[in-house]
Write a protein that holds these residues in place. Structure first.
Motif, PDB file in Angstrom:
ATOM      1  N   ARG A  56       4.339 -10.672 -21.899  1.00  0.00           N
ATOM      2  CA  ARG A  56       3.529 -10.802 -20.693  1.00  0.00           C
ATOM      3  C   ARG A  56       4.243 -11.610 -19.610  1.00  0.00           C
ATOM      4  O   ARG A  56       3.936 -11.478 -18.428  1.00  0.00           O
ATOM      5  N   HIS A  57       5.187 -12.448 -20.019  1.00  0.00           N
ATOM      6  CA  HIS A  57       5.927 -13.236 -19.048  1.00  0.00           C
ATOM      7  C   HIS A  57       7.163 -12.494 -18.549  1.00  0.00           C
ATOM      8  O   HIS A  57       7.921 -13.034 -17.736  1.00  0.00           O
ATOM      9  N   MET A  58       7.374 -11.275 -19.024  1.00  0.00           N
ATOM     10  CA  MET A  58       8.470 -10.446 -18.530  1.00  0.00           C
ATOM     11  C   MET A  58       8.013  -9.565 -17.366  1.00  0.00           C
ATOM     12  O   MET A  58       8.810  -8.871 -16.747  1.00  0.00           O
ATOM     13  N   LEU A  59       6.724  -9.594 -17.059  1.00  0.00           N
ATOM     14  CA  LEU A  59       6.213  -8.821 -15.931  1.00  0.00           C
ATOM     15  C   LEU A  59       6.784  -9.355 -14.622  1.00  0.00           C
ATOM     16  O   LEU A  59       6.870 -10.559 -14.417  1.00  0.00           O
ATOM     17  N   ARG A  60       7.128  -8.450 -13.734  1.00  0.00           N
ATOM     18  CA  ARG A  60       7.554  -8.829 -12.392  1.00  0.00           C
ATOM     19  C   ARG A  60       6.768  -8.002 -11.381  1.00  0.00           C
ATOM     20  O   ARG A  60       6.372  -6.863 -11.666  1.00  0.00           O
ATOM     21  N   PRO A  61       6.534  -8.529 -10.189  1.00  0.00           N
ATOM     22  CA  PRO A  61       5.840  -7.739  -9.167  1.00  0.00           C
ATOM     23  C   PRO A  61       6.659  -6.523  -8.765  1.00  0.00           C
ATOM     24  O   PRO A  61       7.891  -6.582  -8.698  1.00  0.00           O
ATOM     25  N   ALA A  62       5.990  -5.427  -8.519  1.00  0.00           N
ATOM     26  CA  ALA A  62       6.685  -4.206  -8.105  1.00  0.00           C
ATOM     27  C   ALA A  62       7.216  -4.348  -6.686  1.00  0.00           C
ATOM     28  O   ALA A  62       6.620  -5.020  -5.843  1.00  0.00           O
ATOM     29  N   ALA A  63       8.347  -3.725  -6.443  1.00  0.00           N
ATOM     30  CA  ALA A  63       8.886  -3.644  -5.090  1.00  0.00           C
ATOM     31  C   ALA A  63       8.173  -2.511  -4.346  1.00  0.00           C
ATOM     32  O   ALA A  63       7.679  -1.565  -4.965  1.00  0.00           O
TER      33      ALA A  63
ATOM     34  N   GLN B 167      -4.058 -12.226  -7.431  1.00  0.00           N
ATOM     35  CA  GLN B 167      -4.272 -12.963  -6.188  1.00  0.00           C
ATOM     36  C   GLN B 167      -2.961 -13.106  -5.423  1.00  0.00           C
ATOM     37  O   GLN B 167      -1.905 -13.330  -6.008  1.00  0.00           O
ATOM     38  N   GLY B 168      -3.045 -12.987  -4.101  1.00  0.00           N
ATOM     39  CA  GLY B 168      -1.854 -13.094  -3.263  1.00  0.00           C
ATOM     40  C   GLY B 168      -1.268 -11.726  -2.960  1.00  0.00           C
ATOM     41  O   GLY B 168      -1.835 -10.685  -3.289  1.00  0.00           O
TER      42      GLY B 168
ATOM     43  N   GLY C 103      -1.144   3.081  -1.759  1.00  0.00           N
ATOM     44  CA  GLY C 103      -1.597   4.243  -2.508  1.00  0.00           C
ATOM     45  C   GLY C 103      -3.010   4.157  -3.033  1.00  0.00           C
ATOM     46  O   GLY C 103      -3.584   5.164  -3.447  1.00  0.00           O
ATOM     47  N   GLY C 104      -3.631   2.988  -3.050  1.00  0.00           N
ATOM     48  CA  GLY C 104      -4.992   2.866  -3.536  1.00  0.00           C
ATOM     49  C   GLY C 104      -5.983   3.459  -2.552  1.00  0.00           C
ATOM     50  O   GLY C 104      -5.784   3.393  -1.339  1.00  0.00           O
ATOM     51  N   THR C 105      -7.063   4.052  -3.059  1.00  0.00           N
ATOM     52  CA  THR C 105      -8.046   4.686  -2.178  1.00  0.00           C
ATOM     53  C   THR C 105      -9.284   3.824  -1.953  1.00  0.00           C
ATOM     54  O   THR C 105      -9.864   3.837  -0.871  1.00  0.00           O
ATOM     55  N   CYS C 106      -9.694   3.045  -2.978  1.00  0.00           N
ATOM     56  CA  CYS C 106     -10.939   2.281  -2.847  1.00  0.00           C
ATOM     57  C   CYS C 106     -10.690   0.802  -2.604  1.00  0.00           C
ATOM     58  O   CYS C 106     -11.558   0.094  -2.108  1.00  0.00           O
ATOM     59  N   CYS C 107      -9.511   0.322  -2.952  1.00  0.00           N
ATOM     60  CA  CYS C 107      -9.217  -1.103  -2.792  1.00  0.00           C
ATOM     61  C   CYS C 107      -7.715  -1.308  -2.889  1.00  0.00           C
ATOM     62  O   CYS C 107      -6.968  -0.374  -3.175  1.00  0.00           O
ATOM     63  N   GLN C 108      -7.285  -2.536  -2.656  1.00  0.00           N
ATOM     64  CA  GLN C 108      -5.869  -2.862  -2.800  1.00  0.00           C
ATOM     65  C   GLN C 108      -5.461  -2.793  -4.262  1.00  0.00           C
ATOM     66  O   GLN C 108      -6.097  -3.387  -5.122  1.00  0.00           O
ATOM     67  N   ASN C 109      -4.408  -2.038  -4.548  1.00  0.00           N
ATOM     68  CA  ASN C 109      -3.864  -1.955  -5.895  1.00  0.00           C
ATOM     69  C   ASN C 109      -2.636  -2.850  -6.016  1.00  0.00           C
ATOM     70  O   ASN C 109      -1.958  -3.134  -5.035  1.00  0.00           O
ATOM     71  N   TYR C 110      -2.361  -3.267  -7.260  1.00  0.00           N
ATOM     72  CA  TYR C 110      -1.230  -4.149  -7.533  1.00  0.00           C
ATOM     73  C   TYR C 110      -0.397  -3.546  -8.658  1.00  0.00           C
ATOM     74  O   TYR C 110      -0.940  -3.025  -9.634  1.00  0.00           O
TER      75      TYR C 110
END
Length: 269
Positions: free
Chosen positions: A112-119, A198-199, A206-213
């Motif tokens: 779980r600590h290997m996750l990085r935010p997508a570019a 958060q942030g 690409g999200g239709t109903c809300c902000q996707n992460y």
């Protein structure tokens, strides 16, 4: 707020003459490496902010947490008096540097600590792709996850994509480990996922109903792309899985500008 011992800096110090790392923020016990020890420092009613005793967990008068490569008290003992045996240095270091300083093998990082935010250019990887691009990217399939009406359940289903031959026992075993480990953090429940998102880090289009992460986790053989949709009423996340070896083989079989362009459009170049 909890400290991330694999990313955050901790204060260097000594307790009972042994080197350790100290944090004023609690250390999640599920993050503690195998064979390492983690304790809390507890104060007294009169001096709640002054370390008085070392305990497994401080239910009250919490002062800080200690991470040590060696045991600092007997397992059967409820506590051990600190007295004047705590020495905190002015230096803050990461776990990697601590291990290097004392020639200790660096522990394996939880997945779980290997996750990085997508570019931003990787956004396309988190949504449905044409079959030909799924084949090009070595797509195996995706897991759909729903936290249920109260946000604390864990409903999931598997949606295959790409050649069935990629869905091997090796992949299934690793996927199970990845999901189990993510359930200790971002996939623990809907509230945990909202806090994780958060942030602006990881925000994708690409999200239709809300902000996707979007968040990416890579192992030696596979890439996992986690898309989070932190609202009620729909599947809250999709974990899309790619076989990196199949991707490399496809590139080798179809060299040239068109193949390179396709990989760049997919965010993998």
């Amino acid at each position: 707020m909890l400290v991330n011992i694999y990313k955050d800096q901790l204060q260097k110090g000594y307790l009972f003459g042994r080197p350790m790392l100290y944090s004023t923020q609690p250390i999640p016990r599920e993050d503690v490496p195998q064979y390492w020890s983690c304790y809390d420092l507890r104060g007294t009613v009169r001096q709640p902010d002054k370390p008085y005793a070392l305990v497994d967990r401080a239910e009250e008068n919490y002062v800080g947490s200690v991470l040590s490569p060696l045991p600092l008290k007997k397992d059967a003992a409820q506590s051990r008096l600190v007295m004047d045996k705590l020495v905190l240095m002015p230096e803050y270091i990461r776990l990697t540097d601590f291990c290097a300083d004392y020639q200790i093998p660096y522990p394996q990082i939880p997945m779980r600590h290997m996750l990085r935010p997508a570019a931003p250019e990787e956004a396309g990887l988190f949504y449905a792709l044409p079959p030909e691009q799924d084949e090009e990217l070595g797509t195996i399939g995706h897991v759909r996850i729903d936290f249920g009406r109260d946000g604390g359940e864990f409903w999931h289903s598997w949606w295959p994509r790409g050649p069935e031959g990629l869905n091997t026992p090796e992949f299934k075993e690793e996927l199970g480990k990845v999901v189990d480990d993510l359930r200790k953090g971002v996939l623990k429940d809907l509230s945990s996922m909202r806090r994780y998102c958060q942030g602006e880090d990881g925000a994708i289009s690409g999200g239709t109903c809300c902000q996707n992460y979007g968040f990416v986790l890579e192992t030696e053989r596979y890439r996992y792309c986690l898309r989070c949709n932190p609202v009620r009423g729909d599947y809250q996340c999709y974990l899309t899985c790619f076989d990196l070896r199949a991707q490399e083989l496809h590139q080798a079989q179809e060299p040239g500008p068109e193949a390179d362009q396709g990989m760049t459009l997919g965010g993998m170049g």
